[in-house]
Design a protein around this motif. Structure first.
Motif, mmCIF file in Angstrom:
data_model
loop_
_atom_site.group_PDB
_atom_site.id
_atom_site.type_symbol
_atom_site.label_atom_id
_atom_site.label_comp_id
_atom_site.label_asym_id
_atom_site.label_seq_id
_atom_site.Cartn_x
_atom_site.Cartn_y
_atom_site.Cartn_z
ATOM 1 N N TYR A 3 0.836 -1.206 0.000
ATOM 2 C CA TYR A 3 0.000 0.000 0.000
ATOM 3 C C TYR A 3 0.873 1.259 0.000
ATOM 4 O O TYR A 3 0.700 2.181 -0.825
ATOM 5 N N PHE A 4 1.869 1.295 0.917
ATOM 6 C CA PHE A 4 2.729 2.493 1.008
ATOM 7 C C PHE A 4 3.625 2.632 -0.223
ATOM 8 O O PHE A 4 3.903 3.740 -0.685
ATOM 9 N N TYR A 5 4.047 1.492 -0.799
ATOM 10 C CA TYR A 5 4.864 1.545 -2.016
ATOM 11 C C TYR A 5 4.046 2.157 -3.158
ATOM 12 O O TYR A 5 4.507 3.043 -3.887
ATOM 13 N N ASP A 6 2.821 1.684 -3.274
ATOM 14 C CA ASP A 6 1.931 2.157 -4.323
ATOM 15 C C ASP A 6 1.648 3.658 -4.176
ATOM 16 O O ASP A 6 1.668 4.418 -5.151
ATOM 17 N N ARG A 7 1.453 4.018 -2.908
ATOM 18 C CA ARG A 7 1.131 5.425 -2.635
ATOM 19 C C ARG A 7 2.348 6.334 -2.955
ATOM 20 O O ARG A 7 2.209 7.391 -3.596
ATOM 21 N N SER A 8 3.524 5.902 -2.504
ATOM 22 C CA SER A 8 4.723 6.724 -2.774
ATOM 23 C C SER A 8 5.022 6.778 -4.281
ATOM 24 O O SER A 8 5.443 7.805 -4.815
ATOM 25 N N HIS A 9 4.723 5.635 -4.957
ATOM 26 C CA HIS A 9 4.952 5.587 -6.406
ATOM 27 C C HIS A 9 4.022 6.588 -7.147
ATOM 28 O O HIS A 9 4.471 7.312 -8.030
ATOM 29 N N SER A 10 2.789 6.635 -6.738
ATOM 30 C CA SER A 10 1.839 7.557 -7.396
ATOM 31 C C SER A 10 2.207 9.023 -7.116
ATOM 32 O O SER A 10 2.082 9.892 -7.991
ATOM 33 N N LEU A 11 2.701 9.303 -5.910
ATOM 34 C CA LEU A 11 3.149 10.669 -5.578
ATOM 35 C C LEU A 11 4.343 11.067 -6.433
ATOM 36 O O LEU A 11 4.450 12.193 -6.930
ATOM 37 N N GLU A 12 5.238 10.127 -6.608
ATOM 38 C CA GLU A 12 6.437 10.335 -7.414
ATOM 39 C C GLU A 12 6.064 10.665 -8.874
ATOM 40 O O GLU A 12 6.605 11.595 -9.487
ATOM 41 N N GLN A 13 5.102 9.920 -9.394
ATOM 42 C CA GLN A 13 4.605 10.123 -10.768
ATOM 43 C C GLN A 13 4.009 11.526 -10.933
ATOM 44 O O GLN A 13 4.278 12.220 -11.926
ATOM 45 N N LEU A 14 3.262 11.929 -9.912
ATOM 46 C CA LEU A 14 2.623 13.232 -9.923
ATOM 47 C C LEU A 14 3.651 14.361 -9.952
ATOM 48 O O LEU A 14 3.541 15.321 -10.710
ATOM 49 N N LEU A 15 4.734 14.187 -9.192
ATOM 50 C CA LEU A 15 5.815 15.185 -9.132
ATOM 51 C C LEU A 15 6.527 15.276 -10.489
ATOM 52 O O LEU A 15 6.855 16.362 -10.973
ATOM 53 N N TRP A 16 6.744 14.169 -11.135
ATOM 54 C CA TRP A 16 7.415 14.154 -12.414
ATOM 55 C C TRP A 16 6.589 14.830 -13.506
ATOM 56 O O TRP A 16 7.138 15.556 -14.357
#
Lengths: 140, 154
Positions: free
Chosen positions: A125-138
């Motif tokens: 869950y936390f991996y998925d969440r951090s991954h989506s945040l990272e995508q948003l920043l990019w």
């Protein structure tokens, strides 16, 4: 005193009638284990005394046995039944070899599995969440 | 059903076998209890306790022969009888025992009566008869030799 002289004293008759002293009773109980002659003679004495004791003329009342029977029945009812042992899981490992696992170990194993599954799910869950945040920043 | 099977059934606590042993020896044991001098009600209680104790003992440690059970019943009954009971009942010994006690001389007869019939320890019998415990022991030993010969002659 040899064994035959000992028997001739009438000690075995005294024993069967129940009038020996505690020391004499212990002595005969010890001797009957050791000596086949004493055992054979004791059986013969018991037969003779049984014959002598019959025809006593003192019959107990008819209800006397009922009292004994009632007491025995009551005793059997109040006797706590032995509880059956708790069921144990048994696993066949190899032919003719089994392994028994206690219920506490089984509970511990289930608890460990639940904790591991919870950890894996929270990690995903936390991996998925951090991954989506990272995508948003990019994208910005 | 033979005796051995009955004894096995007794060890298993079967009531039919208990009834069989009771029918066989209750009269003899009751007579021994009554001769100690206790009243009939107390005698019935001692009889019940005696059989109860012996049935429990046989379930714990089986005996192969009912005559061993007779010896155990007589010993248990004597142990359970109250010592020095007042003679409240008049009892008659079985014919063979009565003939034997009649054949004894007076002091031996008195000792045999107190120790066997009245269930008194040797010391009590000595005090009752105003004899030394050694004399009582000697007279009882002589009586037992005669008793053995008497039984063998029957």
């Amino acid at each position: 005193m040899n064994l035959q002289d000992y028997i001739e004293t009438g000690i075995l008759e005294k024993y069967v009638l129940g009038i020996t002293s505690p020391q004499e009773t212990a002595e005969i109980n010890h001797l009957r284990k050791l000596s086949p002659e004493i055992r054979a003679e004791l059986t013969a004495v018991e037969k003779r005394i049984e014959r002598a004791m019959t025809g006593t003329g003192h019959l107990p009342p008819v209800h006397a046995f009922d009292k004994i029977q009632q007491h025995l029945d009551w005793h059997a009812e109040t006797q706590p039944a032995t509880p059956p042992p708790p069921p144990q899981a048994t696993y066949n490992l190899l032919q003719n070899r089994t392994m028994t696992i206690s219920i506490w170990w089984r509970c511990a194993f289930i608890a460990a599995c639940i904790i591991i599954i919870a950890l894996v799910m929270s990690t995903m869950y936390f991996y998925d969440r951090s991954h989506s945040l990272e995508q948003l920043l990019w994208h910005r | 059903m033979n005796e051995q099977v009955q004894m096995e059934q007794l060890a298993a606590g079967k009531s039919a076998a208990q009834q069989w042993l009771y029918d066989r020896y209750a009269g003899a044991v009751y007579g021994v209890i009554l001769r100690t001098g206790i009243d009939t009600l107390a005698a019935q209680q001692v009889l019940a306790q005696t059989f109860d104790t012996v049935f429990a003992a046989l379930a714990y440690k089986p005996l192969p022969n009912p005559r061993h059970a007779l010896a155990l019943l007589l010993q248990t009954a004597r142990r359970l009888c109250p010592a020095d009971a007042e003679a409240t009942t008049t009892t008659v010994s079985p014919a063979l025992l009565q003939q034997f006690t009649d054949s004894l001389d007076t002091p031996a007869n008195a000792v045999f009566h107190l120790c066997y019939a009245r269930n008194q320890p040797h010391e009590h019998a000595a005090a009752t008869l105003q004899l030394s415990p050694q004399t009582v022991q000697h007279l009882l030993s002589t009586s037992m030799v005669s008793f053995r010969k008497y039984l063998q002659a029957q």
